[in-house]
Design a protein around this motif. Sequence first.
Motif, PDB file in Angstrom:
ATOM      1  N   THR A 114      -3.269   1.486 -15.720  1.00 27.50           N
ATOM      2  CA  THR A 114      -4.357   2.357 -15.262  1.00 27.50           C
ATOM      3  C   THR A 114      -4.789   2.007 -13.843  1.00 27.50           C
ATOM      4  O   THR A 114      -5.161   2.888 -13.065  1.00 27.50           O
ATOM      5  CB  THR A 114      -5.563   2.245 -16.205  1.00 27.50           C
ATOM      6  N   ARG A 115      -4.711   0.715 -13.491  1.00 21.78           N
ATOM      7  CA  ARG A 115      -5.065   0.320 -12.139  1.00 21.78           C
ATOM      8  C   ARG A 115      -4.015   0.804 -11.143  1.00 21.78           C
ATOM      9  O   ARG A 115      -4.343   1.247 -10.037  1.00 21.78           O
ATOM     10  CB  ARG A 115      -5.217  -1.199 -12.057  1.00 21.78           C
ATOM     11  N   HIS A 116      -2.751   0.760 -11.523  1.00 21.57           N
ATOM     12  CA  HIS A 116      -1.697   1.298 -10.658  1.00 21.57           C
ATOM     13  C   HIS A 116      -1.870   2.807 -10.478  1.00 21.57           C
ATOM     14  O   HIS A 116      -1.698   3.333  -9.371  1.00 21.57           O
ATOM     15  CB  HIS A 116      -0.326   0.996 -11.272  1.00 21.57           C
ATOM     16  N   GLN A 117      -2.204   3.486 -11.552  1.00 22.70           N
ATOM     17  CA  GLN A 117      -2.398   4.935 -11.462  1.00 22.70           C
ATOM     18  C   GLN A 117      -3.571   5.277 -10.553  1.00 22.70           C
ATOM     19  O   GLN A 117      -3.529   6.268  -9.812  1.00 22.70           O
ATOM     20  CB  GLN A 117      -2.608   5.511 -12.863  1.00 22.70           C
ATOM     21  N   ALA A 118      -4.603   4.440 -10.569  1.00 23.74           N
ATOM     22  CA  ALA A 118      -5.753   4.683  -9.696  1.00 23.74           C
ATOM     23  C   ALA A 118      -5.365   4.554  -8.227  1.00 23.74           C
ATOM     24  O   ALA A 118      -5.789   5.357  -7.382  1.00 23.74           O
ATOM     25  CB  ALA A 118      -6.879   3.698 -10.035  1.00 23.74           C
ATOM     26  N   TRP A 119      -4.537   3.560  -7.906  1.00 20.89           N
ATOM     27  CA  TRP A 119      -4.073   3.423  -6.524  1.00 20.89           C
ATOM     28  C   TRP A 119      -3.199   4.611  -6.129  1.00 20.89           C
ATOM     29  O   TRP A 119      -3.245   5.068  -4.978  1.00 20.89           O
ATOM     30  CB  TRP A 119      -3.300   2.123  -6.348  1.00 20.89           C
ATOM     31  N   LEU A 120      -2.420   5.118  -7.048  1.00 21.62           N
ATOM     32  CA  LEU A 120      -1.570   6.265  -6.746  1.00 21.62           C
ATOM     33  C   LEU A 120      -2.432   7.480  -6.398  1.00 21.62           C
ATOM     34  O   LEU A 120      -2.140   8.216  -5.448  1.00 21.62           O
ATOM     35  CB  LEU A 120      -0.667   6.573  -7.938  1.00 21.62           C
ATOM     36  N   GLU A 121      -3.501   7.674  -7.144  1.00 22.64           N
ATOM     37  CA  GLU A 121      -4.403   8.799  -6.868  1.00 22.64           C
ATOM     38  C   GLU A 121      -5.075   8.645  -5.506  1.00 22.64           C
ATOM     39  O   GLU A 121      -5.223   9.618  -4.755  1.00 22.64           O
ATOM     40  CB  GLU A 121      -5.452   8.901  -7.975  1.00 22.64           C
ATOM     41  N   ARG A 122      -5.478   7.415  -5.167  1.00 20.37           N
ATOM     42  CA  ARG A 122      -6.094   7.187  -3.857  1.00 20.37           C
ATOM     43  C   ARG A 122      -5.094   7.455  -2.734  1.00 20.37           C
ATOM     44  O   ARG A 122      -5.447   8.002  -1.680  1.00 20.37           O
ATOM     45  CB  ARG A 122      -6.623   5.757  -3.759  1.00 20.37           C
ATOM     46  N   ALA A 123      -3.848   7.049  -2.947  1.00 24.10           N
ATOM     47  CA  ALA A 123      -2.820   7.277  -1.923  1.00 24.10           C
ATOM     48  C   ALA A 123      -2.595   8.764  -1.701  1.00 24.10           C
ATOM     49  O   ALA A 123      -2.417   9.215  -0.558  1.00 24.10           O
ATOM     50  CB  ALA A 123      -1.524   6.607  -2.340  1.00 24.10           C
ATOM     51  N   ALA A 140       6.831   8.321   0.432  1.00 19.37           N
ATOM     52  CA  ALA A 140       7.524   9.204  -0.511  1.00 19.37           C
ATOM     53  C   ALA A 140       8.409   8.411  -1.456  1.00 19.37           C
ATOM     54  O   ALA A 140       8.462   8.679  -2.666  1.00 19.37           O
ATOM     55  CB  ALA A 140       8.359  10.222   0.268  1.00 19.37           C
ATOM     56  N   ALA A 141       9.106   7.389  -0.934  1.00 13.07           N
ATOM     57  CA  ALA A 141       9.982   6.567  -1.771  1.00 13.07           C
ATOM     58  C   ALA A 141       9.185   5.801  -2.817  1.00 13.07           C
ATOM     59  O   ALA A 141       9.553   5.753  -4.002  1.00 13.07           O
ATOM     60  CB  ALA A 141      10.789   5.608  -0.904  1.00 13.07           C
ATOM     61  N   ASN A 142       8.069   5.199  -2.397  1.00 15.30           N
ATOM     62  CA  ASN A 142       7.268   4.412  -3.335  1.00 15.30           C
ATOM     63  C   ASN A 142       6.535   5.288  -4.342  1.00 15.30           C
ATOM     64  O   ASN A 142       6.392   4.912  -5.511  1.00 15.30           O
ATOM     65  CB  ASN A 142       6.267   3.542  -2.577  1.00 15.30           C
ATOM     66  N   ARG A 143       6.075   6.445  -3.901  1.00 16.04           N
ATOM     67  CA  ARG A 143       5.389   7.350  -4.835  1.00 16.04           C
ATOM     68  C   ARG A 143       6.359   7.807  -5.925  1.00 16.04           C
ATOM     69  O   ARG A 143       6.019   7.794  -7.121  1.00 16.04           O
ATOM     70  CB  ARG A 143       4.816   8.555  -4.103  1.00 16.04           C
ATOM     71  N   ALA A 144       7.556   8.217  -5.533  1.00 19.29           N
ATOM     72  CA  ALA A 144       8.545   8.658  -6.521  1.00 19.29           C
ATOM     73  C   ALA A 144       8.895   7.520  -7.486  1.00 19.29           C
ATOM     74  O   ALA A 144       9.011   7.732  -8.700  1.00 19.29           O
ATOM     75  CB  ALA A 144       9.798   9.150  -5.816  1.00 19.29           C
ATOM     76  N   THR A 145       9.040   6.312  -6.948  1.00 19.93           N
ATOM     77  CA  THR A 145       9.360   5.146  -7.787  1.00 19.93           C
ATOM     78  C   THR A 145       8.257   4.892  -8.800  1.00 19.93           C
ATOM     79  O   THR A 145       8.520   4.672  -9.988  1.00 19.93           O
ATOM     80  CB  THR A 145       9.568   3.907  -6.908  1.00 19.93           C
ATOM     81  N   ALA A 146       6.999   4.903  -8.331  1.00 21.20           N
ATOM     82  CA  ALA A 146       5.875   4.637  -9.235  1.00 21.20           C
ATOM     83  C   ALA A 146       5.824   5.670 -10.354  1.00 21.20           C
ATOM     84  O   ALA A 146       5.651   5.327 -11.533  1.00 21.20           O
ATOM     85  CB  ALA A 146       4.567   4.633  -8.448  1.00 21.20           C
ATOM     86  N   ALA A 157      10.073  15.988  -9.174  1.00 21.50           N
ATOM     87  CA  ALA A 157       9.780  16.692  -7.921  1.00 21.50           C
ATOM     88  C   ALA A 157       9.628  15.700  -6.775  1.00 21.50           C
ATOM     89  O   ALA A 157      10.058  15.965  -5.646  1.00 21.50           O
ATOM     90  CB  ALA A 157       8.504  17.527  -8.080  1.00 21.50           C
ATOM     91  N   ALA A 158       9.016  14.554  -7.067  1.00 16.40           N
ATOM     92  CA  ALA A 158       8.862  13.526  -6.034  1.00 16.40           C
ATOM     93  C   ALA A 158      10.221  13.004  -5.588  1.00 16.40           C
ATOM     94  O   ALA A 158      10.435  12.715  -4.401  1.00 16.40           O
ATOM     95  CB  ALA A 158       7.994  12.388  -6.561  1.00 16.40           C
ATOM     96  N   ALA A 159      11.142  12.874  -6.541  1.00 11.62           N
ATOM     97  CA  ALA A 159      12.493  12.423  -6.188  1.00 11.62           C
ATOM     98  C   ALA A 159      13.194  13.449  -5.309  1.00 11.62           C
ATOM     99  O   ALA A 159      13.870  13.104  -4.323  1.00 11.62           O
ATOM    100  CB  ALA A 159      13.302  12.164  -7.448  1.00 11.62           C
ATOM    101  N   ASP A 160      13.051  14.718  -5.636  1.00 13.76           N
ATOM    102  CA  ASP A 160      13.681  15.767  -4.833  1.00 13.76           C
ATOM    103  C   ASP A 160      13.132  15.784  -3.412  1.00 13.76           C
ATOM    104  O   ASP A 160      13.834  16.204  -2.473  1.00 13.76           O
ATOM    105  CB  ASP A 160      13.464  17.130  -5.482  1.00 13.76           C
ATOM    106  N   ALA A 161      11.895  15.340  -3.234  1.00 18.94           N
ATOM    107  CA  ALA A 161      11.296  15.327  -1.901  1.00 18.94           C
ATOM    108  C   ALA A 161      11.975  14.327  -0.971  1.00 18.94           C
ATOM    109  O   ALA A 161      11.772  14.382   0.249  1.00 18.94           O
ATOM    110  CB  ALA A 161       9.803  15.009  -2.002  1.00 18.94           C
TER     111      ALA A 161
END
Length: 538
Positions: A114-123, A140-146, A157-161
């Motif tokens: 949940t803490r990782h997901q919160a950082w993803l939302e902030r990013a 983009a690489a790290n977002r798709a990985t997460a 979709a993130a991977a396709d980006a």
Amino acid sequence: ATRMYTRAVEEDPRAGGRVRTAAKLARTAQLARAGEPVVEAVRRVLDEDDPPPRLRGEIRLHLSVVLRNQSGGALDSLNEVALAIPDLEVSDPQTAARAMVVAAIPSIKGWPITRHQAWLERAEAFADRVTDPVARAAIAANRATALMLLGDTRAWAAADALRGPARSAMEAAHFARGWTNLAHAAVALGYADRARSYLDRAAAGLADSSSPYVEGLGETARLVIDWHAGRWEGLHEDADATARHYREIPDLTAEATLVRGLTALHVLGDVPRARRDLAEAAGTTRYDTGVILTASAAALARVHLEADRPGQAAEAVDDVLRKLERTGGWVWGGEIVPTAVEALGAAGQTGRAHRLVADFAAGTEDRDAPAARAALTAARALLAEAEGRCAEAGELLAEAERQWRRLSRPFDAARAAEARGRCLLGGAREEAVDTLHRVVGLYQALGARWDVARCHRLLRRHDVVTTHRRGRLGYGDRLSPREQEVARLVAQGRANRDIAESLVLSPRTVEHHVASIMRKLNVASRTAITGVRAGAGE
């Protein structure tokens, strides 16, 4: 470059010069082989030279990546990036967004998801403020990985980006790193074909450049893909070569050592070597994203179960289960939950097994993780078997086998079929025997020597003759095939207990085989049994 920058940091008498060089060192080290000297040099600058906030945040961000991938640990890395973000939010929002998506990448050894997901939302809230092409590629690489590691449906979709053409070598390196990370995550979720396509894209992206770390990521991903796909011929040797080549990069070494340990167990039937490798893999990994600790603990538990040590099997999975409970990373539980349920049931801990299955089901319900769904079916079946609900267990295991086959995971499918055959032995004996004979054929096709031996032993315990036995007189003074196997292990210096564990025999049976070998070869000691496999048994 990392050696040159490390030396410059150590030799520069000016604090400002050391700070600028440390920033270059930390940035370069995340895509190279960086050891403890690099980390020590960068930390010394952070602690002693008081960098300005912008550079301090940037250095901490790059250092967190080095710690995550190579020389530190999950919590060290995450805590470092968390320290970087406040500096960066004020001085450099673009780099702050990069730090946030680094913090979003989860680990079984890290924070609750949940803490990782919160950082993803902030990013994502910072995304529009990022204009630098290299920064956008890294984000983009790290977002798709997460997203992929979390089994989030937005991952595709993130991977396709990441398909966009790279306009610089650094952009290409970030895209390639993203593809290799996605390959690791996709195969763990159960998408092997997509994982292979990601690796192909990564290789194409690196065609005109070089990144030892990213290349190593690709090699270890292929080892894991081949393991799950049942392409085991030569896999032990490939894993060994990879582990040795990348011994300076802990997570690459750990993943290759894991595959080496799995093949030592199931292909070579060398239990002592397997136990050493599996323990080494678990002890070496730094930022495990849910494969190494789970798979190594499950394999060790299988060894204990086969040796009729259910209590030790339950202990083998305990620490990893607690990590899954703490982080909520149940999407990574597919490697361990079925074996853990079997171990807990055999140890009389059915209450905990029930809670485990319930937690696994709840934690994967909304995840795009077909491997976890197949593992959940198998876990429910094994729980039913532990409670004597054999008919229900058999139906669920048949479904689990079908699910694993759809995912092109033949070993997992064979294990489900074996468990079904075991359940049927209590009632539908003829069907059970047919099923187990079919499973023996599946294991033989894989080269799974240890598993073939286990099935034969199970059939013998139920008075089923698995092969035509000519008897001792049929071999005369030549060694039987079983005696050749025992002789080969004796010649390697293995003790009877180790041999028994590897060949799934009782120690007393091994003693009889050794005595027969010594008699047939006319030798008086174990040390004289050499070269038997090559010639004495022919």
